[in-house]
Motif scaffolding. Structure first.
Motif, PDB file in Angstrom:
ATOM      1  N   ALA A 108       0.836  -1.200   0.000  1.00  0.00           N
ATOM      2  CA  ALA A 108       0.000   0.000   0.000  1.00  0.00           C
ATOM      3  C   ALA A 108       0.877   1.259   0.000  1.00  0.00           C
ATOM      4  O   ALA A 108       0.591   2.238  -0.702  1.00  0.00           O
ATOM      5  CB  ALA A 108      -0.915   0.002   1.229  1.00  0.00           C
ATOM      6  N   THR A 109       1.946   1.224   0.784  1.00  0.00           N
ATOM      7  CA  THR A 109       2.853   2.372   0.878  1.00  0.00           C
ATOM      8  C   THR A 109       3.519   2.635  -0.467  1.00  0.00           C
ATOM      9  O   THR A 109       3.542   3.760  -0.972  1.00  0.00           O
ATOM     10  CB  THR A 109       3.939   2.086   1.945  1.00  0.00           C
ATOM     11  OG1 THR A 109       3.283   1.748   3.160  1.00  0.00           O
ATOM     12  CG2 THR A 109       4.844   3.284   2.158  1.00  0.00           C
ATOM     13  N   GLU A 110       4.037   1.552  -1.042  1.00  0.00           N
ATOM     14  CA  GLU A 110       4.724   1.675  -2.325  1.00  0.00           C
ATOM     15  C   GLU A 110       3.779   2.232  -3.393  1.00  0.00           C
ATOM     16  O   GLU A 110       4.132   3.168  -4.120  1.00  0.00           O
ATOM     17  CB  GLU A 110       5.225   0.295  -2.732  1.00  0.00           C
ATOM     18  CG  GLU A 110       6.296   0.337  -3.763  1.00  0.00           C
ATOM     19  CD  GLU A 110       6.963  -1.037  -3.874  1.00  0.00           C
ATOM     20  OE1 GLU A 110       7.044  -1.517  -5.013  1.00  0.00           O
ATOM     21  OE2 GLU A 110       7.364  -1.607  -2.851  1.00  0.00           O
ATOM     22  N   GLU A 111       2.572   1.682  -3.441  1.00  0.00           N
ATOM     23  CA  GLU A 111       1.621   2.125  -4.468  1.00  0.00           C
ATOM     24  C   GLU A 111       1.151   3.552  -4.224  1.00  0.00           C
ATOM     25  O   GLU A 111       0.926   4.305  -5.162  1.00  0.00           O
ATOM     26  CB  GLU A 111       0.415   1.179  -4.524  1.00  0.00           C
ATOM     27  CG  GLU A 111       0.766  -0.142  -5.164  1.00  0.00           C
ATOM     28  CD  GLU A 111      -0.409  -1.113  -5.145  1.00  0.00           C
ATOM     29  OE1 GLU A 111      -1.560  -0.659  -5.269  1.00  0.00           O
ATOM     30  OE2 GLU A 111      -0.153  -2.328  -4.980  1.00  0.00           O
ATOM     31  N   PHE A 112       1.017   3.920  -2.972  1.00  0.00           N
ATOM     32  CA  PHE A 112       0.598   5.291  -2.679  1.00  0.00           C
ATOM     33  C   PHE A 112       1.617   6.292  -3.220  1.00  0.00           C
ATOM     34  O   PHE A 112       1.267   7.240  -3.918  1.00  0.00           O
ATOM     35  CB  PHE A 112       0.400   5.517  -1.167  1.00  0.00           C
ATOM     36  CG  PHE A 112       0.162   6.964  -0.817  1.00  0.00           C
ATOM     37  CD1 PHE A 112      -1.071   7.557  -1.089  1.00  0.00           C
ATOM     38  CD2 PHE A 112       1.170   7.753  -0.274  1.00  0.00           C
ATOM     39  CE1 PHE A 112      -1.294   8.913  -0.806  1.00  0.00           C
ATOM     40  CE2 PHE A 112       0.959   9.102   0.011  1.00  0.00           C
ATOM     41  CZ  PHE A 112      -0.275   9.672  -0.260  1.00  0.00           C
ATOM     42  N   PHE A 113       2.891   6.080  -2.910  1.00  0.00           N
ATOM     43  CA  PHE A 113       3.883   7.057  -3.346  1.00  0.00           C
ATOM     44  C   PHE A 113       4.087   7.037  -4.870  1.00  0.00           C
ATOM     45  O   PHE A 113       4.574   8.000  -5.447  1.00  0.00           O
ATOM     46  CB  PHE A 113       5.208   6.867  -2.596  1.00  0.00           C
ATOM     47  CG  PHE A 113       5.140   7.391  -1.178  1.00  0.00           C
ATOM     48  CD1 PHE A 113       5.042   8.756  -0.933  1.00  0.00           C
ATOM     49  CD2 PHE A 113       5.150   6.527  -0.088  1.00  0.00           C
ATOM     50  CE1 PHE A 113       4.960   9.256   0.366  1.00  0.00           C
ATOM     51  CE2 PHE A 113       5.067   7.013   1.218  1.00  0.00           C
ATOM     52  CZ  PHE A 113       4.970   8.380   1.448  1.00  0.00           C
ATOM     53  N   LYS A 114       3.701   5.928  -5.510  1.00  0.00           N
ATOM     54  CA  LYS A 114       3.801   5.839  -6.971  1.00  0.00           C
ATOM     55  C   LYS A 114       2.687   6.613  -7.683  1.00  0.00           C
ATOM     56  O   LYS A 114       2.770   6.846  -8.885  1.00  0.00           O
ATOM     57  CB  LYS A 114       3.689   4.370  -7.383  1.00  0.00           C
ATOM     58  CG  LYS A 114       5.017   3.791  -7.819  1.00  0.00           C
ATOM     59  CD  LYS A 114       4.789   2.465  -8.514  1.00  0.00           C
ATOM     60  CE  LYS A 114       5.856   1.476  -8.077  1.00  0.00           C
ATOM     61  NZ  LYS A 114       5.352   0.105  -8.013  1.00  0.00           N
ATOM     62  N   LEU A 115       1.641   6.968  -6.963  1.00  0.00           N
ATOM     63  CA  LEU A 115       0.514   7.673  -7.597  1.00  0.00           C
ATOM     64  C   LEU A 115       0.992   8.993  -8.200  1.00  0.00           C
ATOM     65  O   LEU A 115       1.953   9.591  -7.703  1.00  0.00           O
ATOM     66  CB  LEU A 115      -0.563   7.990  -6.557  1.00  0.00           C
ATOM     67  CG  LEU A 115      -1.345   6.829  -5.945  1.00  0.00           C
ATOM     68  CD1 LEU A 115      -2.223   7.348  -4.812  1.00  0.00           C
ATOM     69  CD2 LEU A 115      -2.195   6.131  -6.998  1.00  0.00           C
ATOM     70  N   PRO A 116       0.303   9.475  -9.234  1.00  0.00           N
ATOM     71  CA  PRO A 116       0.690  10.767  -9.797  1.00  0.00           C
ATOM     72  C   PRO A 116       0.500  11.875  -8.746  1.00  0.00           C
ATOM     73  O   PRO A 116      -0.338  11.737  -7.853  1.00  0.00           O
ATOM     74  CB  PRO A 116      -0.267  10.960 -10.969  1.00  0.00           C
ATOM     75  CG  PRO A 116      -1.309   9.907 -10.851  1.00  0.00           C
ATOM     76  CD  PRO A 116      -0.805   8.842  -9.939  1.00  0.00           C
TER      77      PRO A 116
END
Ligand code: OGA
Ligand code: NI
Length: 362
Positions: A108-116
């Motif tokens: 979840a953390t990784e995907e959150f920071f990957k968001l535009p």
């Protein structure tokens, strides 16, 4: 929709930080990293620092399973005591958090920071509050800045949540956070109980004071000038007990030990636990908070999740526990929690300055 009455049950906003550029964006678009911008991140003072490379076992390791197994309890409690008194930092293994919960919060953390950027901006800090996506502890236009972005949120008690700042993307975020929060709180409770026994105070009474849980998701982008910048300035944590999960392989946490920096090598999926300022004050200095910082990697990003456990944010005071000052000198003053939080937010991240302000004798 939230009603005015649910909002008013929350403690006041926690303070504020001056908005600065996203470092993740700066790192991704080096055109924006002009000499003038870069200057605010460069730390001439870290140049001569000595850093020792830690082994995995360089800081104490506490096995939580053993701590609650009658056969090993005594031995393990003695290890915990030494870890708290002599180190202020230790790793906790065998913590019982299911693997899928750990993997869930990491993803979840990784995907959150990957968001535009636009998506992350939906949960950006609002003026006057440190919760949300942004940076913390920026209090002046000319202070040095940390090479990191963060997302900070109040999780427990549930009535203090501001759901408007909980990301809806990635879709796994909220559930992952909820499960991780509950599991982590159990671990914190176990540790606090054991600490209370070691301190000779009532475990139930002590651990139940720690109602509050907040989390800081740290994102440290790589930097070409890695040895000249810091991801997180030297600081001790204002809260009572911090449980940190390294969310990616890259290391970067360093602690101050005997005047130099010791690099921490987390064991796979171990939690790194440290004593915060609040616990130093409550324990009347029997346990000390330890300065630490985060350094940056030249090519790789790094993520970590720090969970802070504290006594209630409203209607309480912060000072040495009466049971622990009986028959001895009182080393710290007692202030309202509101006052304590104000001191905490308004300092820059500056070593142990918060505890210094709480000391009766300087
Ligand atoms: C913090 C902290 C260290 C790290 O968030 O307070 O010290 O390794 N983090 O990210
Ligand atoms: Ni910290």
């Amino acid at each position: 929709m939230e009603t005015a009455s649910t909002t008013s049950t929350r403690p006041g906003k926690l303070g504020s930080s001056i908005p600065v550029k996203s470092v993740q964006d700066l790192a991704a678009n080096s055109n924006n990293l002009t000499a003038e911008v870069l200057e605010r991140y460069i730390r001439p003072e870290i140049d001569g620092d000595t850093v020792s490379d830690g082994e995995s076992g360089a800081i104490p390791i506490v096995d939580l399973g053993r701590l609650f197994d009658e056969q090993f309890m005594q031995d393990e409690a003695a290890k915990l005591k030494l870890a708290c008194e002599e180190w202020g930092f230790f790793q906790v293994t065998n913590h019982g958090i299911p693997n899928k919960v750990i993997e869930g919060i990491k993803a979840a953390t990784e995907e959150f920071f990957k968001l535009p950027p636009e998506e992350k901006q939906k949960v950006a800090q609002l003026p006057g509050d440190v919760q949300g996506y942004g940076q913390a502890f920026v209090v002046s236009e000319d202070q040095k800045l940390d090479w990191a972005d963060m997302y900070f949120i109040v999780i427990q008690p549930v009535q203090n949540r501001n759901m408007r700042l909980w990301p809806t993307k990635p879709s796994i975020f909220r559930d992952s956070l909820e499960s991780y929060s509950v599991e982590l709180k159990k671990v914190a409770d176990c540790l606090l109980r054991s600490m209370a026994v070691n301190l000779g105070i009532d475990p139930e009474k002590f651990s139940s004071k720690f109602e509050s849980q907040t989390m800081r998701f740290n994102y440290y982008p790589p930097c070409r000038y890695a040895d000249k910048v810091l991801g997180l300035s030297p600081h001790s944590d204002g809260a009572g007990l911090t449980l940190l999960l390294q969310a990616s392989q890259v290391e970067g946490l360093q602690i101050k030990r005997d005047g130099s920096w010791l690099a921490i090598k987390p064991l796979p999926d171990a939690l790194i636990v440290n004593i915060g300022d609040l616990l130093e004050v409550l324990s009347n200095g029997k346990y000390k908070s330890i300065e630490h910082r985060a350094v940056i990697h030249g090519e790789k990003e790094r993520m970590s999740i720090a969970a802070f456990h504290s006594t209630s944010f409203t209607g309480t005071t912060v000072g040495p526990l009466p049971e622990l000052v009986e028959g001895s000198e009182e080393f710290y003053k007692t202030v309202s929690m509101e006052e304590y939080i104000k001191l905490f937010i308004s300092r820059k991240l500056d070593g142990k300055s918060l505890v210094e302000q709480m000391k009766l004798k300087k």
